[in-house]
Design a protein around this motif. Structure first.
Motif, PDB file in Angstrom:
ATOM      1  N   PRO A  74       0.836  -1.193   0.000  1.00 49.05           N
ATOM      2  CA  PRO A  74       0.000   0.000   0.000  1.00 49.05           C
ATOM      3  C   PRO A  74       0.876   1.250   0.000  1.00 49.05           C
ATOM      4  CG  PRO A  74      -0.016  -1.011   2.157  1.00 49.05           C
ATOM      5  CD  PRO A  74       0.791  -1.904   1.256  1.00 49.05           C
ATOM      6  N   VAL A  75       0.540   2.203  -0.844  1.00 50.33           N
ATOM      7  CA  VAL A  75       1.328   3.415  -0.958  1.00 50.33           C
ATOM      8  C   VAL A  75       0.377   4.600  -0.883  1.00 50.33           C
ATOM      9  CG1 VAL A  75       2.868   4.712  -2.478  1.00 50.33           C
ATOM     10  CG2 VAL A  75       3.019   2.233  -2.412  1.00 50.33           C
ATOM     11  N   ALA A  76       0.805   5.663  -0.233  1.00 48.52           N
ATOM     12  CA  ALA A  76      -0.040   6.855  -0.114  1.00 48.52           C
ATOM     13  C   ALA A  76      -0.378   7.396  -1.491  1.00 48.52           C
ATOM     14  CB  ALA A  76       0.680   7.911   0.705  1.00 48.52           C
ATOM     15  N   ALA A  77      -1.617   7.816  -1.683  1.00 47.73           N
ATOM     16  CA  ALA A  77      -2.084   8.301  -2.982  1.00 47.73           C
ATOM     17  C   ALA A  77      -1.671   9.754  -3.186  1.00 47.73           C
ATOM     18  CB  ALA A  77      -3.593   8.155  -3.050  1.00 47.73           C
ATOM     19  N   THR A  78      -2.137  10.338  -4.275  1.00 48.32           N
ATOM     20  CA  THR A  78      -1.807  11.724  -4.578  1.00 48.32           C
ATOM     21  C   THR A  78      -2.388  12.645  -3.521  1.00 48.32           C
ATOM     22  OG1 THR A  78      -3.780  11.916  -5.931  1.00 48.32           O
ATOM     23  CG2 THR A  78      -1.738  11.291  -7.048  1.00 48.32           C
ATOM     24  N   GLU A  79      -1.983  13.898  -3.547  1.00 46.60           N
ATOM     25  CA  GLU A  79      -2.379  14.835  -2.498  1.00 46.60           C
ATOM     26  C   GLU A  79      -3.887  15.030  -2.414  1.00 46.60           C
ATOM     27  OE1 GLU A  79      -0.251  18.241  -1.655  1.00 46.60           O
ATOM     28  OE2 GLU A  79       1.677  17.371  -2.109  1.00 46.60           O
ATOM     29  N   GLU A  80      -4.596  15.066  -3.562  1.00 53.79           N
ATOM     30  CA  GLU A  80      -6.037  15.270  -3.502  1.00 53.79           C
ATOM     31  C   GLU A  80      -6.758  14.072  -2.882  1.00 53.79           C
ATOM     32  OE1 GLU A  80      -6.021  13.901  -8.062  1.00 53.79           O
ATOM     33  OE2 GLU A  80      -5.264  15.777  -7.279  1.00 53.79           O
ATOM     34  N   ASN A  81      -6.146  12.904  -2.945  1.00 50.86           N
ATOM     35  CA  ASN A  81      -6.714  11.703  -2.337  1.00 50.86           C
ATOM     36  C   ASN A  81      -5.829  11.219  -1.194  1.00 50.86           C
ATOM     37  OD1 ASN A  81      -8.853  11.576  -4.188  1.00 50.86           O
ATOM     38  ND2 ASN A  81      -7.569  10.539  -5.682  1.00 50.86           N
ATOM     39  N   TYR A  84      -6.726   8.431   1.155  1.00 48.59           N
ATOM     40  CA  TYR A  84      -6.904   7.092   0.621  1.00 48.59           C
ATOM     41  C   TYR A  84      -5.565   6.384   0.434  1.00 48.59           C
ATOM     42  CZ  TYR A  84     -11.482   8.985  -0.594  1.00 48.59           C
ATOM     43  OH  TYR A  84     -12.711   9.575  -0.551  1.00 48.59           O
ATOM     44  N   ILE A  85      -5.616   5.065   0.465  1.00 49.68           N
ATOM     45  CA  ILE A  85      -4.427   4.247   0.217  1.00 49.68           C
ATOM     46  C   ILE A  85      -4.572   3.638  -1.167  1.00 49.68           C
ATOM     47  CG2 ILE A  85      -3.184   2.165   0.901  1.00 49.68           C
ATOM     48  CD1 ILE A  85      -4.006   2.777   3.781  1.00 49.68           C
ATOM     49  N   THR A  86      -3.511   3.716  -1.965  1.00 53.28           N
ATOM     50  CA  THR A  86      -3.519   3.127  -3.296  1.00 53.28           C
ATOM     51  C   THR A  86      -2.890   1.752  -3.220  1.00 53.28           C
ATOM     52  OG1 THR A  86      -3.294   5.310  -4.286  1.00 53.28           O
ATOM     53  CG2 THR A  86      -2.777   3.433  -5.684  1.00 53.28           C
ATOM     54  N   LEU A 143      -9.511   1.006 -10.203  1.00 53.78           N
ATOM     55  CA  LEU A 143      -8.863   1.812 -11.224  1.00 53.78           C
ATOM     56  C   LEU A 143      -8.562   1.064 -12.520  1.00 53.78           C
ATOM     57  CD1 LEU A 143      -6.392   3.493  -8.718  1.00 53.78           C
ATOM     58  CD2 LEU A 143      -8.515   4.462  -9.616  1.00 53.78           C
ATOM     59  N   VAL A 144      -8.846  -0.240 -12.582  1.00 48.50           N
ATOM     60  CA  VAL A 144      -8.511  -1.050 -13.751  1.00 48.50           C
ATOM     61  C   VAL A 144      -9.752  -1.834 -14.191  1.00 48.50           C
ATOM     62  CG1 VAL A 144      -6.979  -2.863 -14.623  1.00 48.50           C
ATOM     63  CG2 VAL A 144      -6.141  -1.289 -12.901  1.00 48.50           C
ATOM     64  N   ASP A 145      -9.942  -1.956 -15.495  1.00 46.05           N
ATOM     65  CA  ASP A 145     -11.044  -2.744 -16.034  1.00 46.05           C
ATOM     66  C   ASP A 145     -10.699  -4.229 -15.983  1.00 46.05           C
ATOM     67  OD1 ASP A 145     -12.591  -0.505 -16.681  1.00 46.05           O
ATOM     68  OD2 ASP A 145     -11.593  -0.281 -18.629  1.00 46.05           O
ATOM     69  N   ASP A 146     -11.728  -5.063 -15.871  1.00 44.24           N
ATOM     70  CA  ASP A 146     -11.545  -6.514 -15.845  1.00 44.24           C
ATOM     71  C   ASP A 146     -10.916  -6.993 -17.151  1.00 44.24           C
ATOM     72  OD1 ASP A 146     -11.749  -9.035 -14.648  1.00 44.24           O
ATOM     73  OD2 ASP A 146     -13.645  -9.445 -15.659  1.00 44.24           O
ATOM     74  N   SER A 147     -10.031  -7.970 -17.052  1.00 42.92           N
ATOM     75  CA  SER A 147      -9.359  -8.606 -18.196  1.00 42.92           C
ATOM     76  C   SER A 147      -8.443  -7.656 -18.961  1.00 42.92           C
ATOM     77  CB  SER A 147     -10.370  -9.217 -19.168  1.00 42.92           C
ATOM     78  OG  SER A 147     -11.186 -10.145 -18.513  1.00 42.92           O
ATOM     79  N   SER A 148      -7.931  -6.631 -18.313  1.00 43.20           N
ATOM     80  CA  SER A 148      -7.024  -5.716 -18.992  1.00 43.20           C
ATOM     81  C   SER A 148      -5.601  -5.907 -18.466  1.00 43.20           C
ATOM     82  CB  SER A 148      -7.479  -4.268 -18.830  1.00 43.20           C
ATOM     83  OG  SER A 148      -7.577  -3.936 -17.480  1.00 43.20           O
ATOM     84  N   PRO A 149      -4.602  -5.614 -19.295  1.00 45.35           N
ATOM     85  CA  PRO A 149      -3.209  -5.763 -18.863  1.00 45.35           C
ATOM     86  C   PRO A 149      -2.836  -4.698 -17.839  1.00 45.35           C
ATOM     87  CG  PRO A 149      -3.315  -4.895 -21.098  1.00 45.35           C
ATOM     88  CD  PRO A 149      -4.717  -5.191 -20.684  1.00 45.35           C
ATOM     89  N   VAL A 150      -1.990  -5.089 -16.880  1.00 43.42           N
ATOM     90  CA  VAL A 150      -1.483  -4.142 -15.890  1.00 43.42           C
ATOM     91  C   VAL A 150       0.037  -4.222 -15.851  1.00 43.42           C
ATOM     92  CG1 VAL A 150      -3.530  -4.119 -14.420  1.00 43.42           C
ATOM     93  CG2 VAL A 150      -1.765  -5.801 -13.990  1.00 43.42           C
ATOM     94  N   LEU A 158      -8.314   2.134  -4.856  1.00 39.51           N
ATOM     95  CA  LEU A 158      -8.223   3.171  -3.826  1.00 39.51           C
ATOM     96  C   LEU A 158      -9.041   2.687  -2.645  1.00 39.51           C
ATOM     97  CD1 LEU A 158      -8.670   6.675  -5.534  1.00 39.51           C
ATOM     98  CD2 LEU A 158      -6.613   5.680  -4.559  1.00 39.51           C
ATOM     99  N   VAL A 159      -8.411   2.696  -1.456  1.00 40.28           N
ATOM    100  CA  VAL A 159      -9.062   2.195  -0.238  1.00 40.28           C
ATOM    101  C   VAL A 159      -9.047   3.298   0.810  1.00 40.28           C
ATOM    102  CG1 VAL A 159      -8.952   0.450   1.567  1.00 40.28           C
ATOM    103  CG2 VAL A 159      -8.363  -0.166  -0.756  1.00 40.28           C
TER     104      VAL A 159
END
Length: 162
Positions: A74-81, A84-86, A143-150, A158-159
């Protein structure tokens, strides 16, 4: 050549079905070999010039990641979020939101999750890796669609830990 370029090269060679690829540049030699087993990929990285200590880790042969071994950092998200934890992808592969087409989704937006809950599966070279949460909280966004490459370190969820 940086680590991301090498990872993309490995991914390309694995998909192409080639048994061996050699790449030689001014100060770098890379050999990627796939054995008779389509899941086995050996990578050899040799640098002719002095190698910084942070690059030495790339000279080791990667080992296939088995199910449940892929931790999510888990990594801290951008300043506006910032509250939340990314949760980011620990590996490159294909992102799946459910264990099989006829099964329900692992998590949905608004669902409360606990540490150790399976969030998704990432398929990498025919290995299906369950990605578990290392935080408890409420899923705010997927943040990612199902069956898409990452890609490695790509944000997946975002949690809200509160």
């Amino acid at each position: 050549m940086d680590l991301k370029e090498i990872q993309n090269l490995i991914k390309f060679v694995a998909k192409s079905g080639a048994s061996e690829v050699k790449l030689e540049m001014e100060d770098i030699k890379i050999t990627i070999r796939t054995g008779s087993d389509p899941d086995a990929v050996a990578v050899r990285y040799v640098s002719e010039s002095p190698v910084p200590q942070s690059t030495v880790a790339m000279t080791q042969e990667p080992h296939p990641i088995s199910e449940g071994q892929a931790p999510v950092a888990p990594v801290a998200a951008t300043e506006e979020n910032s509250k939340y934890i990314t949760i980011k992808s620990p590996i490159i592969g294909t992102f799946y939101r459910k264990p099989s087409p006829d099964k329900p989704l692992f998590v949905e937006v608004g669902q409360t999750i606990a540490e150790g809950d399976v969030l998704c599966i990432i398929e990498a070279m025919k290995l299906f890796n369950e990605i578990e949460s290392e935080v408890s909280g409420k899923v705010i966004k997927i943040l990612v669609d199902d069956s898409s490459p990452v890609e490695f370190d790509q944000p997946l969820f975002l949690v809200d830990p509160s």
